[in-house]
Design an enzyme around this catalytic site. Structure first.
Site, PDB file in Angstrom:
ATOM      1  N   ASN A  45      -0.021   3.723   6.953  1.00  0.00           N
ATOM      2  CA  ASN A  45      -0.780   2.753   7.437  1.00  0.00           C
ATOM      3  C   ASN A  45      -2.406   2.978   7.191  1.00  0.00           C
ATOM      4  O   ASN A  45      -2.760   4.193   7.319  1.00  0.00           O
ATOM      5  CB  ASN A  45      -0.547   2.465   9.199  1.00  0.00           C
ATOM      6  CG  ASN A  45      -0.501   3.477  10.047  1.00  0.00           C
ATOM      7  OD1 ASN A  45      -0.489   4.773   9.626  1.00  0.00           O
ATOM      8  ND2 ASN A  45      -1.044   3.363  11.231  1.00  0.00           N
ATOM      9  N   GLU A  47      -5.918   1.475   8.055  1.00  0.00           N
ATOM     10  CA  GLU A  47      -6.590   0.403   9.354  1.00  0.00           C
ATOM     11  C   GLU A  47      -7.988   0.028   8.828  1.00  0.00           C
ATOM     12  O   GLU A  47      -8.410   0.710   7.711  1.00  0.00           O
ATOM     13  CB  GLU A  47      -6.759   1.121  10.554  1.00  0.00           C
ATOM     14  CG  GLU A  47      -5.387   1.450  11.218  1.00  0.00           C
ATOM     15  CD  GLU A  47      -5.372   2.027  12.742  1.00  0.00           C
ATOM     16  OE1 GLU A  47      -6.506   2.374  13.159  1.00  0.00           O
ATOM     17  OE2 GLU A  47      -4.327   1.705  13.256  1.00  0.00           O
ATOM     18  N   CYS A  56       0.151  -2.051   7.101  1.00  0.00           N
ATOM     19  CA  CYS A  56       1.128  -1.313   7.808  1.00  0.00           C
ATOM     20  C   CYS A  56       1.746  -0.266   6.972  1.00  0.00           C
ATOM     21  O   CYS A  56       1.766  -0.573   5.634  1.00  0.00           O
ATOM     22  CB  CYS A  56       2.499  -2.087   8.378  1.00  0.00           C
ATOM     23  SG  CYS A  56       1.959  -2.949   9.722  1.00  0.00           S
ATOM     24  N   GLU A  58       4.827   0.394   5.892  1.00  0.00           N
ATOM     25  CA  GLU A  58       5.921  -0.114   5.326  1.00  0.00           C
ATOM     26  C   GLU A  58       5.401  -0.876   3.936  1.00  0.00           C
ATOM     27  O   GLU A  58       6.037  -0.947   2.949  1.00  0.00           O
ATOM     28  CB  GLU A  58       6.831  -1.152   5.983  1.00  0.00           C
ATOM     29  CG  GLU A  58       7.314  -0.380   7.415  1.00  0.00           C
ATOM     30  CD  GLU A  58       6.387  -0.554   8.589  1.00  0.00           C
ATOM     31  OE1 GLU A  58       5.171  -0.244   8.321  1.00  0.00           O
ATOM     32  OE2 GLU A  58       7.005  -0.677   9.719  1.00  0.00           O
ATOM     33  N   CYS A  96       6.053  -7.032   8.152  1.00  0.00           N
ATOM     34  CA  CYS A  96       6.842  -6.143   7.355  1.00  0.00           C
ATOM     35  C   CYS A  96       8.183  -6.636   7.226  1.00  0.00           C
ATOM     36  O   CYS A  96       8.524  -6.656   5.875  1.00  0.00           O
ATOM     37  CB  CYS A  96       6.616  -4.495   7.904  1.00  0.00           C
ATOM     38  SG  CYS A  96       4.971  -3.945   7.792  1.00  0.00           S
TER      39      CYS A  96
HETATM   40  N1  THU Z   1       1.999  -0.248  12.238  1.00  0.00           N
HETATM   41  C1  THU Z   1       2.730   0.226  10.992  1.00  0.00           C
HETATM   42  O1  THU Z   1       2.093   0.885  10.204  1.00  0.00           O
HETATM   43  N2  THU Z   1       3.769  -0.479  10.674  1.00  0.00           N
HETATM   44  C2  THU Z   1       4.511  -1.419  11.801  1.00  0.00           C
HETATM   45  O2  THU Z   1       5.351  -1.861  11.605  1.00  0.00           O
HETATM   46  C3  THU Z   1       3.853  -1.623  13.091  1.00  0.00           C
HETATM   47  C4  THU Z   1       2.177  -0.915  13.164  1.00  0.00           C
HETATM   48  C5  THU Z   1       0.487   0.282  12.421  1.00  0.00           C
HETATM   49  C6  THU Z   1      -0.686  -0.708  12.117  1.00  0.00           C
HETATM   50  C7  THU Z   1      -1.737  -0.111  12.915  1.00  0.00           C
HETATM   51  O3  THU Z   1      -2.478   0.880  11.865  1.00  0.00           O
HETATM   52  C8  THU Z   1      -0.958   0.804  13.964  1.00  0.00           C
HETATM   53  O4  THU Z   1       0.274   0.891  13.368  1.00  0.00           O
HETATM   54  C9  THU Z   1      -1.104   0.143  15.485  1.00  0.00           C
HETATM   55  O5  THU Z   1      -0.907  -0.979  15.207  1.00  0.00           O
END
Ligand code: THU
Length: 139
Positions: A45, A47, A56, A58, A96
């Site tokens: 992920n 941000e 995300c 995925e 996702c």
């Molecule tokens: N996140 C993912 O990488 N995948 C998901 O399916 C759910 C959320 C990440 C996004 C963000 O950086 C952190 O988790 C908190 O939401």
């Protein structure tokens, strides 16, 4: 999928956690996406200070693979937790799941949620996104 293949995917997903860019949530997510012909794409992920552009793990894995010409996928493994500590499953968000729906057969695509190489459960995309809307609906 064999136990060996599953463990390999879990190991790669866990390795991705160190690449997560998470200055805001501290919640690290790693993914390992397996193509039909056996290649594996990792993803983490990423941000953003403006929050909504966050990608995300995925989707990072899918977009890496699709941007390299891949179109057919067998499975994805996802791991995640606060500070990279894996205490429970990190289940894919709705966006996702929808991206998976674009490229994967919901009845056969496997989503492996894990907290370690020994502890995992496998779901189909159909189970996690029932009655999903996909390319077939526009055919
Ligand atoms: N996140 C993912 O990488 N995948 C998901 O399916 C759910 C959320 C990440 C996004 C963000 O950086 C952190 O988790 C908190 O939401």
């Amino acid at each position: 999928m064999s136990e060996t293949e599953i463990r390999k995917l879990i190991g790669i997903a866990i390795e991705q956690l160190k690449f997560s860019y998470v200055p805001y949530s501290g919640f690290r997510v790693g993914a390992a996406l397996l193509t039909k012909d056996g290649k594996i794409y990792g993803g983490c992920n990423i941000e953003n200070a403006s929050y909504t552009p966050t990608n995300c793990a995925e989707r990072t894995a899918f977009f890496k693979a699709v941007s390299e010409g891949e179109r057919e996928f067998r499975a994805i493994c996802i791991v995640g937790g606060k500070d990279g500590i894996l205490t429970k499953y990190a289940s894919p968000c709705g966006v996702c799941r929808q991206v998976m729906m674009e490229f994967c057969d919901p009845e056969t695509f496997q989503i492996i949620l894990a907290t370690g190489e020994e502890h995992y459960d496998i779901f189909t995309l159909q189970e996690l996104l029932p009655q999903g809307f996909g390319p077939q609906d526009l055919a």
